[in-house]
Design a protein around this motif. Sequence first.
Motif, PDB file in Angstrom:
ATOM      1  N   GLY A   1      45.463  -1.080  60.136  1.00  0.00           N
ATOM      2  CA  GLY A   1      46.792  -0.707  60.596  1.00  0.00           C
ATOM      3  C   GLY A   1      47.609  -1.830  61.201  1.00  0.00           C
ATOM      4  O   GLY A   1      48.825  -1.772  61.204  1.00  0.00           O
ATOM      5  N   TYR A   2      46.964  -2.873  61.710  1.00  0.00           N
ATOM      6  CA  TYR A   2      47.739  -4.000  62.223  1.00  0.00           C
ATOM      7  C   TYR A   2      46.889  -5.254  62.302  1.00  0.00           C
ATOM      8  O   TYR A   2      45.665  -5.216  62.329  1.00  0.00           O
ATOM      9  N   PHE A   3      47.592  -6.388  62.322  1.00  0.00           N
ATOM     10  CA  PHE A   3      46.985  -7.681  62.618  1.00  0.00           C
ATOM     11  C   PHE A   3      48.045  -8.546  63.270  1.00  0.00           C
ATOM     12  O   PHE A   3      49.242  -8.260  63.172  1.00  0.00           O
ATOM     13  N   SER A   4      47.623  -9.578  63.976  1.00  0.00           N
ATOM     14  CA  SER A   4      48.583 -10.436  64.666  1.00  0.00           C
ATOM     15  C   SER A   4      48.122 -11.882  64.645  1.00  0.00           C
ATOM     16  O   SER A   4      46.942 -12.177  64.416  1.00  0.00           O
ATOM     17  N   GLY A   5      49.076 -12.765  64.876  1.00  0.00           N
ATOM     18  CA  GLY A   5      48.799 -14.191  64.899  1.00  0.00           C
ATOM     19  C   GLY A   5      50.077 -14.992  64.754  1.00  0.00           C
ATOM     20  O   GLY A   5      51.184 -14.462  64.887  1.00  0.00           O
ATOM     21  N   ASN A   6      49.914 -16.271  64.442  1.00  0.00           N
ATOM     22  CA  ASN A   6      51.049 -17.189  64.291  1.00  0.00           C
ATOM     23  C   ASN A   6      51.427 -17.309  62.821  1.00  0.00           C
ATOM     24  O   ASN A   6      50.572 -17.547  61.972  1.00  0.00           O
ATOM     25  N   ILE A   7      52.731 -17.178  62.553  1.00  0.00           N
ATOM     26  CA  ILE A   7      53.210 -17.190  61.175  1.00  0.00           C
ATOM     27  C   ILE A   7      54.341 -18.193  61.003  1.00  0.00           C
ATOM     28  O   ILE A   7      55.090 -18.464  61.939  1.00  0.00           O
ATOM     29  N   THR A   8      54.454 -18.739  59.804  1.00  0.00           N
ATOM     30  CA  THR A   8      55.559 -19.633  59.462  1.00  0.00           C
ATOM     31  C   THR A   8      56.718 -18.813  58.890  1.00  0.00           C
ATOM     32  O   THR A   8      56.560 -17.624  58.593  1.00  0.00           O
ATOM     33  N   LYS A   9      57.843 -19.463  58.689  1.00  0.00           N
ATOM     34  CA  LYS A   9      58.989 -18.806  58.076  1.00  0.00           C
ATOM     35  C   LYS A   9      58.635 -18.310  56.675  1.00  0.00           C
ATOM     36  O   LYS A   9      59.019 -17.219  56.278  1.00  0.00           O
ATOM     37  N   ARG A  10      57.893 -19.124  55.944  1.00  0.00           N
ATOM     38  CA  ARG A  10      57.509 -18.757  54.584  1.00  0.00           C
ATOM     39  C   ARG A  10      56.626 -17.499  54.580  1.00  0.00           C
ATOM     40  O   ARG A  10      56.824 -16.587  53.775  1.00  0.00           O
ATOM     41  N   GLY A  11      55.640 -17.462  55.482  1.00  0.00           N
ATOM     42  CA  GLY A  11      54.784 -16.290  55.586  1.00  0.00           C
ATOM     43  C   GLY A  11      55.563 -15.055  56.016  1.00  0.00           C
ATOM     44  O   GLY A  11      55.346 -13.951  55.511  1.00  0.00           O
TER      45      GLY A  11
ATOM     46  N   GLU B   1      35.464  13.701  62.318  1.00  0.00           N
ATOM     47  CA  GLU B   1      34.836  12.383  62.232  1.00  0.00           C
ATOM     48  C   GLU B   1      34.851  11.823  60.809  1.00  0.00           C
ATOM     49  O   GLU B   1      35.197  10.664  60.595  1.00  0.00           O
ATOM     50  N   SER B   2      34.503  12.651  59.828  1.00  0.00           N
ATOM     51  CA  SER B   2      34.473  12.160  58.440  1.00  0.00           C
ATOM     52  C   SER B   2      35.879  11.839  57.934  1.00  0.00           C
ATOM     53  O   SER B   2      36.080  10.852  57.221  1.00  0.00           O
ATOM     54  N   THR B   3      36.856  12.662  58.312  1.00  0.00           N
ATOM     55  CA  THR B   3      38.244  12.421  57.895  1.00  0.00           C
ATOM     56  C   THR B   3      38.777  11.140  58.524  1.00  0.00           C
ATOM     57  O   THR B   3      39.434  10.332  57.858  1.00  0.00           O
ATOM     58  N   LEU B   4      38.490  10.943  59.797  1.00  0.00           N
ATOM     59  CA  LEU B   4      38.926   9.730  60.493  1.00  0.00           C
ATOM     60  C   LEU B   4      38.292   8.491  59.875  1.00  0.00           C
ATOM     61  O   LEU B   4      38.964   7.482  59.659  1.00  0.00           O
ATOM     62  N   LYS B   5      37.010   8.549  59.563  1.00  0.00           N
ATOM     63  CA  LYS B   5      36.323   7.415  58.923  1.00  0.00           C
ATOM     64  C   LYS B   5      36.934   7.098  57.562  1.00  0.00           C
ATOM     65  O   LYS B   5      37.124   5.938  57.207  1.00  0.00           O
ATOM     66  N   GLU B   6      37.254   8.140  56.797  1.00  0.00           N
ATOM     67  CA  GLU B   6      37.861   7.954  55.473  1.00  0.00           C
ATOM     68  C   GLU B   6      39.224   7.266  55.600  1.00  0.00           C
ATOM     69  O   GLU B   6      39.522   6.308  54.889  1.00  0.00           O
ATOM     70  N   ARG B   7      40.033   7.777  56.524  1.00  0.00           N
ATOM     71  CA  ARG B   7      41.357   7.187  56.735  1.00  0.00           C
ATOM     72  C   ARG B   7      41.253   5.746  57.207  1.00  0.00           C
ATOM     73  O   ARG B   7      41.951   4.853  56.727  1.00  0.00           O
ATOM     74  N   ASN B   8      40.366   5.488  58.156  1.00  0.00           N
ATOM     75  CA  ASN B   8      40.202   4.127  58.683  1.00  0.00           C
ATOM     76  C   ASN B   8      39.735   3.162  57.597  1.00  0.00           C
ATOM     77  O   ASN B   8      40.200   2.018  57.543  1.00  0.00           O
ATOM     78  N   ALA B   9      38.832   3.600  56.730  1.00  0.00           N
ATOM     79  CA  ALA B   9      38.339   2.741  55.646  1.00  0.00           C
ATOM     80  C   ALA B   9      39.486   2.336  54.714  1.00  0.00           C
ATOM     81  O   ALA B   9      39.599   1.171  54.315  1.00  0.00           O
ATOM     82  N   ILE B  10      40.348   3.288  54.395  1.00  0.00           N
ATOM     83  CA  ILE B  10      41.500   2.999  53.527  1.00  0.00           C
ATOM     84  C   ILE B  10      42.472   2.061  54.234  1.00  0.00           C
ATOM     85  O   ILE B  10      42.984   1.101  53.633  1.00  0.00           O
ATOM     86  N   MET B  11      42.735   2.311  55.516  1.00  0.00           N
ATOM     87  CA  MET B  11      43.659   1.462  56.267  1.00  0.00           C
ATOM     88  C   MET B  11      43.121   0.043  56.431  1.00  0.00           C
ATOM     89  O   MET B  11      43.887  -0.924  56.394  1.00  0.00           O
ATOM     90  N   ILE B  12      41.811  -0.100  56.584  1.00  0.00           N
ATOM     91  CA  ILE B  12      41.219  -1.440  56.674  1.00  0.00           C
ATOM     92  C   ILE B  12      41.429  -2.193  55.362  1.00  0.00           C
ATOM     93  O   ILE B  12      41.819  -3.361  55.359  1.00  0.00           O
ATOM     94  N   GLU B  13      41.200  -1.521  54.242  1.00  0.00           N
ATOM     95  CA  GLU B  13      41.424  -2.142  52.927  1.00  0.00           C
ATOM     96  C   GLU B  13      42.882  -2.546  52.749  1.00  0.00           C
ATOM     97  O   GLU B  13      43.184  -3.635  52.256  1.00  0.00           O
ATOM     98  N   LEU B  14      43.788  -1.667  53.140  1.00  0.00           N
ATOM     99  CA  LEU B  14      45.223  -1.931  53.021  1.00  0.00           C
ATOM    100  C   LEU B  14      45.635  -3.114  53.902  1.00  0.00           C
ATOM    101  O   LEU B  14      46.364  -4.006  53.459  1.00  0.00           O
ATOM    102  N   THR B  15      45.146  -3.128  55.133  1.00  0.00           N
ATOM    103  CA  THR B  15      45.451  -4.220  56.062  1.00  0.00           C
ATOM    104  C   THR B  15      44.925  -5.543  55.519  1.00  0.00           C
ATOM    105  O   THR B  15      45.624  -6.558  55.528  1.00  0.00           O
TER     106      THR B  15
END
Length: 143
Positions: free
Chosen positions: A111-121, A75-89
């Motif tokens: 780890g992921y996000f989604s939505g509508n993007i332009t060519k520039r983005g 649990e503590s390792t998973l929380k640590e990893r998730n916190a870092i991945m949230i910051e990175l995302t």
Amino acid sequence: MKNKKNSVAILIILVVFVLAIIVYYFSVFFAPNSSVGYDSKLIWQFLIRDHVYILVDIKDTTNITIPKVSSPDFESTLKERNAIMIELTDAVFSTLSENEFQLERKSEFGGYFSGNITKRGFNKLLKDERVKHIYAEKILSGN
């Protein structure tokens, strides 16, 4: 009649040739020396749309190995990893302006996000080494 068939065949070959040049141009324009993977159908979608619906997969650079569920450290390792991945995302997401990207959803574990993007983005994400892959998302309708 034979002339008409020849003309149609030449026209088809010309159209295919022009489309091949367009795809080549966009692939070179969008991803010069990019290590980011992306669905090639995104290039086609940008030919006919200003915004494309995507899912951005962020590289896991945490180097954290998640132990087995039965481990006391799980649990503590998973929380640590998730916190870092949230910051990175969030860091990757924050490089895009509101004009370049409209967020639809973001993983609560990072780890992921989604939505509508332009060519520039899209081009910005292709240059971002923290991005692993950009997927063409399908919009599901209730119809």
